[in-house]
Enzyme design. Structure first.
Site, PDB file in Angstrom:
ATOM      1  NE  ARG A 262      47.746  54.664   8.240  1.00 27.29           N
ATOM      2  CZ  ARG A 262      48.350  53.831   9.083  1.00 27.29           C
ATOM      3  NH1 ARG A 262      47.612  53.055   9.874  1.00 27.29           N
ATOM      4  NH2 ARG A 262      49.668  53.764   9.138  1.00 27.29           N
ATOM      5  NE  ARG A 277      39.590  52.205  13.964  1.00 27.87           N
ATOM      6  CZ  ARG A 277      40.437  51.188  13.936  1.00 27.87           C
ATOM      7  NH1 ARG A 277      41.257  51.032  12.922  1.00 27.87           N
ATOM      8  NH2 ARG A 277      40.460  50.310  14.929  1.00 27.87           N
ATOM      9  CD  GLU A 349      48.126  48.718  15.911  1.00 31.16           C
ATOM     10  OE1 GLU A 349      48.908  49.196  15.075  1.00 31.16           O
ATOM     11  OE2 GLU A 349      47.036  48.198  15.602  1.00 31.16           O
ATOM     12  CB  SER A 352      52.195  47.821  13.878  1.00 40.23           C
ATOM     13  OG  SER A 352      52.101  46.531  13.319  1.00 40.23           O
ATOM     14  NE  ARG A 390      45.552  54.408  17.361  1.00 36.57           N
ATOM     15  CZ  ARG A 390      45.073  53.238  16.967  1.00 36.57           C
ATOM     16  NH1 ARG A 390      45.506  52.121  17.538  1.00 36.57           N
ATOM     17  NH2 ARG A 390      44.148  53.169  16.021  1.00 36.57           N
TER      18      ARG A 390
END
Length: 424
Positions: A262, A277, A349, A352, A390
């Site tokens: 990403r 991130r 987070e 999801s 994560r």
């Protein structure tokens, strides 16, 4: 894609639903495009009918031995007119479809109201945040102390937002992915799949990343037009692209471990330190393909499967329902799982889980055949089970010890040759 029939028949209801997201539907533009489409369709049908009638008249005239030259000339003229009419129809249909592809999904009625992440609704919590007798370090400091996280080497190779993982932390990272795959395949009924990491644009259109979010993708230079996958959701969900599945084949449950790429174009300045991130990270992704009437039951099940990973690892977390202003454009309803990070003293987070209803299926032409019925779109769901990097961050921070070592969660010890502690 929203059901085009619903958009045409009740644009006000669609506009009201989308307004919950803060999205203003251009109803006037919709009506203009629809009027143009209807007019073009009527003209194409009229010319086609006249051409067919003329062709029939030519045959009848020849059968009677009459001169058909005028009819033939008219037929040729109508063929040209039909080509022009169909071209005009295709143009307006293409414009209408392109516009529909930019619309977000309709929200389920149970999605909480709100404009941003502060309005998300906490559903439940599990586990207690550990009380440290020392000031807990963040994962960067822990990883560097153990000699396992090297951001400087990654920067020399690729720049910012990358990491090199070495030694026992690389093994822990691999163990986490293996543990997740084993849990989902052996206990939750998923079939493991290995899929391409390069996809073409139609796959990304199918799951909703294109055309709206192209800036978040990495396009690959070359003649074939590939993109690096932002998540395994893209190739795995597209396994049912352009398929009509029998009722007895559903539900389908797939799980996939893959790297994700990403650009984080919309996240400049956020979480620049560490692994939270990154441009490249690993994730174990769950995907379900189900009958429409089963999708919200499947969503709760999917969330439970992701929660089990955190429970087995004994990591404190909370589950939140995303509000209307924070949910992704493709989702009808989403739950996030947020794990406790001691260094930040807050939940972040880590998964999801979303129900897209028929939004992706319409774009992919993924359908099922109900008993004694015609094909209709399936419902698609996916969820992180979990983001591996994560999860590594959460393990390092929650299991750190005052002597600089890190305890290995009991669920992972078999994957690490029985080791109970890293850095000893």
């Amino acid at each position: 894609m929203i059901d085009p029939k619903m958009v045409r028949s009740d644009p006000e209801a669609v506009a009201h639903n989308l307004a919950r997201r803060g999205y203003a539907l251009d109803v006037a533009r919709l009506r203009t495009l629809e009027e143009q489409r209807k007019a073009a369709q009527i003209e194409a049908d009229r010319v086609r009918a006249e051409r067919n009638a003329t062709a029939k008249a030519v045959g009848m005239a020849k059968g009677r031995g009459e001169d058909a030259s005028a009819l033939l000339a008219r037929g040729e003229q109508l063929t040209g007119e039909l080509a022009a009419a169909e071209q005009a129809l295709n143009a307006v249909q293409g414009e209408l479809e392109g516009w529909l592809l930019t619309l977000p999904n309709l929200l389920h009625e149970s999605v909480p109201a709100g404009g941003g992440e502060d309005d998300n609704l906490e559903v439940r919590r599990w586990g207690e945040a550990r009380a440290f007798e020392f000031e807990p370090l963040d994962h960067v400091a822990i990883g560097e102390r153990l000699g396992g996280l090297d951001f400087e080497a990654a920067a020399r190779i690729s720049g910012a937002r990358f990491v090199v993982i070495r030694g026992e932390l690389a093994r822990l990272h691999r163990a986490l992915a293996q543990f997740m795959l084993d849990l989902h395949t052996q206990e939750h009924g998923y079939t493991e799949v290995y899929v391409p990491y390069l996809v073409q644009s139609q796959a990304l259109i199918g799951t909703g990343q294109l055309p709206k979010f192209e800036e978040d993708l990495f396009a690959v230079r070359g003649a074939q037009g590939f993109y690096l996958i932002p998540t395994a959701e893209v190739p795995v969900t597209n396994l049912v692209r352009e398929q009509i599945m029998p009722a007895e084949a559903l539900p389908l449950r797939f799980v996939c471990h893959s790297p994700c790429f990403r650009s984080e174009a919309g996240s400049a300045g956020k979480d620049t330190r560490g692994m939270i991130r990154s441009h490249q990270f690993d994730k174990v992704e769950m995907v379900q393909i189900v009958r429409p009437e089963d999708s919200y039951r499947a969503l709760e099940e999917l969330v439970g499967h992701a929660e089990q990973v955190l429970k087995r690892l004994e990591l404190p977390f909370r589950t939140v329902a995303l509000c209307a202003g924070d949910i992704s454009a493709s989702s009808a309803k989403t739950y996030d799982l947020e794990v406790w990070l001691p260094s930040q003293r807050r939940y972040r987070e880590i998964s999801s889980c979303s129900n897209f209803e028929a939004f992706q299926a319409r774009r992919m032409q993924a359908r099922w055949r109900a008993p004694q019925g015609k094909p209709e779109p399936v419902h698609t769901l996916n969820g992180s089970g979990l983001a591996v990097g994560r999860t590594l961050v959460a393990v390092l921070e929650n299991y750190q010890q005052p002597d600089g070592t890190v305890l290995v969660p009991a669920a992972l010890r078999a994957y690490l040759g029985g080791r109970e502690r890293l850095g000893a």
